[in-house]
Design a protein around this motif. Structure first.
Motif, PDB file in Angstrom:
ATOM      1  N   LEU A  97      19.004  -7.381   3.091  1.00 61.13           N
ATOM      2  CA  LEU A  97      19.244  -6.180   3.418  1.00 61.13           C
ATOM      3  C   LEU A  97      18.443  -4.919   2.734  1.00 61.13           C
ATOM      4  N   SER A  98      18.254  -5.424   1.450  1.00 60.80           N
ATOM      5  CA  SER A  98      17.294  -4.440   0.574  1.00 60.80           C
ATOM      6  C   SER A  98      15.549  -4.322   0.912  1.00 60.80           C
ATOM      7  N   PHE A  99      15.348  -5.517   1.702  1.00 62.07           N
ATOM      8  CA  PHE A  99      13.854  -5.839   1.943  1.00 62.07           C
ATOM      9  C   PHE A  99      13.216  -4.519   2.555  1.00 62.07           C
ATOM     10  N   PRO A 100      13.717  -4.116   3.730  1.00 67.76           N
ATOM     11  CA  PRO A 100      12.870  -2.921   4.193  1.00 67.76           C
ATOM     12  C   PRO A 100      12.783  -1.619   3.225  1.00 67.76           C
ATOM     13  N   LEU A 101      13.603  -1.615   2.596  1.00 67.88           N
ATOM     14  CA  LEU A 101      13.696  -0.432   1.660  1.00 67.88           C
ATOM     15  C   LEU A 101      12.675  -0.790   0.638  1.00 67.88           C
ATOM     16  N   PHE A 102      12.735  -1.773   0.034  1.00 67.01           N
ATOM     17  CA  PHE A 102      12.026  -2.159  -0.923  1.00 67.01           C
ATOM     18  C   PHE A 102      10.302  -1.983  -0.471  1.00 67.01           C
ATOM     19  N   LEU A 103      10.249  -2.541   0.747  1.00 65.87           N
ATOM     20  CA  LEU A 103       8.647  -2.218   1.317  1.00 65.87           C
ATOM     21  C   LEU A 103       8.288  -0.641   1.346  1.00 65.87           C
ATOM     22  N   MET A 104       9.115   0.055   2.012  1.00 54.53           N
ATOM     23  CA  MET A 104       9.281   1.488   1.780  1.00 54.53           C
ATOM     24  C   MET A 104       9.263   1.970   0.349  1.00 54.53           C
ATOM     25  N   SER A 105       9.473   1.513  -0.787  1.00 55.22           N
ATOM     26  CA  SER A 105       9.255   1.999  -2.033  1.00 55.22           C
ATOM     27  C   SER A 105       8.069   1.706  -2.458  1.00 55.22           C
ATOM     28  N   MET A 106       7.550   0.397  -2.120  1.00 54.77           N
ATOM     29  CA  MET A 106       6.362   0.209  -2.420  1.00 54.77           C
ATOM     30  C   MET A 106       5.064   0.980  -2.078  1.00 54.77           C
ATOM     31  N   THR A 107       5.395   1.544  -0.683  1.00 52.07           N
ATOM     32  CA  THR A 107       4.578   2.653   0.005  1.00 52.07           C
ATOM     33  C   THR A 107       4.423   3.966  -0.916  1.00 52.07           C
ATOM     34  N   LEU A 108       5.939   4.372  -1.206  1.00 53.39           N
ATOM     35  CA  LEU A 108       6.054   5.591  -1.833  1.00 53.39           C
ATOM     36  C   LEU A 108       5.495   5.578  -3.409  1.00 53.39           C
ATOM     37  N   LEU A 109       5.734   4.371  -4.122  1.00 46.33           N
ATOM     38  CA  LEU A 109       5.048   4.186  -5.351  1.00 46.33           C
ATOM     39  C   LEU A 109       3.340   4.235  -5.265  1.00 46.33           C
ATOM     40  N   ALA A 110       2.887   3.610  -4.228  1.00 44.90           N
ATOM     41  CA  ALA A 110       1.569   3.760  -4.153  1.00 44.90           C
ATOM     42  C   ALA A 110       0.894   4.962  -3.948  1.00 44.90           C
ATOM     43  N   GLY A 111       1.777   5.761  -3.038  1.00 45.76           N
ATOM     44  CA  GLY A 111       1.492   7.359  -2.797  1.00 45.76           C
ATOM     45  C   GLY A 111       1.549   8.029  -3.966  1.00 45.76           C
ATOM     46  N   VAL A 112       2.384   7.845  -4.800  1.00 46.72           N
ATOM     47  CA  VAL A 112       2.504   8.736  -5.937  1.00 46.72           C
ATOM     48  C   VAL A 112       1.539   8.526  -7.326  1.00 46.72           C
ATOM     49  N   VAL A 113       1.013   7.153  -7.442  1.00 49.31           N
ATOM     50  CA  VAL A 113       0.216   6.797  -8.196  1.00 49.31           C
ATOM     51  C   VAL A 113      -1.030   7.449  -7.793  1.00 49.31           C
ATOM     52  N   VAL A 114      -1.705   6.917  -6.597  1.00 47.34           N
ATOM     53  CA  VAL A 114      -2.995   7.651  -6.139  1.00 47.34           C
ATOM     54  C   VAL A 114      -3.304   9.140  -6.115  1.00 47.34           C
ATOM     55  N   MET A 115      -2.213   9.631  -5.418  1.00 44.47           N
ATOM     56  CA  MET A 115      -2.008  10.945  -5.215  1.00 44.47           C
ATOM     57  C   MET A 115      -2.150  11.874  -6.608  1.00 44.47           C
ATOM     58  N   ASN A 116      -1.443  11.243  -7.418  1.00 39.51           N
ATOM     59  CA  ASN A 116      -1.633  11.949  -8.828  1.00 39.51           C
ATOM     60  C   ASN A 116      -2.890  11.733  -9.573  1.00 39.51           C
TER      61      ASN A 116
END
Length: 363
Positions: free
Chosen positions: A280-299
């Motif tokens: 159940l959490s898997f789709p949200l986990f993939l979404m969180s990976m993209t958000l995390l990547a964006g936060v790291v790279v854009m910062n």
């Protein structure tokens, strides 16, 4: 929901292409590494290269399924690096697209991909894994795969020397099999005896049977009664639990049915419940990976060597892996609830990324 425009179409196509390429790279690496393992397994069998290769192709997709969170993390980092280093981000900013939207839309794509992976891809990988185990069983000396839980009870096929036993039990209660029937066959598959017992203590490979009736081949269905009896097996409680805990061959759609079977047979449902929550959490986990990547790279917005991002990706992946592993251990030892053990790592990542998204959107 943002209107589907050129910006979104571009992101969807670009991100999908990157995810596909990274997945194929992991798939190729998995095939190369696993083929050696399968060849080594079959070194004492004259099977050629085709069977090890076929088994590798059956096994690797399930491995890729488990690696998808890291595949999406890497893919997202590559996407955001491309946008920054090609200066496409300047064009996007001129078009009035905020940092928040630049990160959030790929994250939504990851969420959709996650739903497809859990409901569709997982069904395929589970069937492939089931076929893998079924074929591997034919060449496994230790009979590691010959046990199953069904609606009709627990079934075990055991082999000692040239003698084979088919064992059926109604349920598992702690270290005991309840209402057990054991059918014994010789090397020619001729029935030799049938053992009926109320309870079998399987704490060790020397099973302790209680209230035993033994029907021998030529006894005209007359039983011999024994208060206690020993039965030698390759299996004991831990080896059986290890077999049942292999949920790779069970799809998301079959987990609820398996849970009901486990309940009926008296077997612990914790691992099934944990697997269901993780799905159940898997789709949200993939979404969180993209958000995390964006936060790291854009910062960071580093324009030099990609090596910095590679190192960051490895560090983040290791941290997330151990956070998940630690949380799972807490759940299995009942230090925290099963639901908390599954959702705590995801919640932690989402909180971190939310803070980062707020900071980025202010820039």
């Amino acid at each position: 929901m943002f209107k589907f425009n050129i910006f979104k179409k571009y992101f969807f196509l670009e991100y999908s292409k990157i995810v596909l390429n990274v997945t194929l790279a992991f798939l190729s690496l998995g095939i190369i590494l696993n083929i050696f393992e399968e060849v080594n397994f079959f070194k004492d069998h004259a099977v050629g290269i085709l069977l090890p290769l076929s088994l590798t192709l059956l096994k690797v997709p399930a491995m890729i399924y488990k690696l998808f969170p890291f595949i999406f993390l890497i893919s997202s980092i590559i996407l955001f690096i491309k946008i920054i280093q090609s200066e496409e981000i300047i064009t996007l900013k001129i078009a009035g697209i905020s940092n928040f939207r630049i990160i959030f839309f790929p994250a939504l794509i990851s969420l959709v991909f996650g739903v497809v992976i859990v409901t569709g891809v997982n069904t395929i990988t589970s069937k492939l894994t089931h076929s893998y185990l079924d074929i591997k069983n034919q060449y496994t000396k230790g009979n590691d795969y010959l046990a199953a839980l069904t609606e009709n009870g627990i079934w075990i096929k055991d082999k000692i020397d040239e003698y084979t036993s088919i064992i059926r039990a109604k349920k598992l209660n702690q270290n005991n099999l309840i209402d057990v029937s054991i059918y014994n066959f010789d090397e020619n598959n001729d029935a030799q005896s049938r053992i009926e017992t109320r309870k079998a203590d399987i704490s060790t490979t020397e099973w302790k049977l209680s209230d035993v009736k033994i029907y021998y081949r030529d006894s005209n269905n007359v039983s011999t009664y024994l208060a206690t009896h020993s039965f030698i097996s390759n299996f004991e409680i831990n080896s059986i639990k290890n077999i049942f805990s292999n949920l790779d061959a069970v799809s998301f759609w079959e987990l609820n049915k398996l849970k009901e079977n486990y309940k009926y047979l008296g077997y612990s449902t914790k691992e099934v419940e944990s697997e269901f929550q993780r799905s159940l959490s898997f789709p949200l986990f993939l979404m969180s990976m993209t958000l995390l990547a964006g936060v790291v790279v854009m910062n960071i917005k580093y324009r030099g060597s990609p090596l910095v991002y590679i190192i960051l990706t490895i560090i983040i992946s290791v941290i997330i892996y151990y956070l998940n592993d630690f949380s799972r251990a807490l759940g299995e030892t009942e230090r925290i609830s099963l639901i908390m053990s599954v959702w705590t790592p995801l919640t932690t990542v989402l909180i971190i990324t939310t803070i980062g998204m707020i900071q980025i959107n202010e820039k």
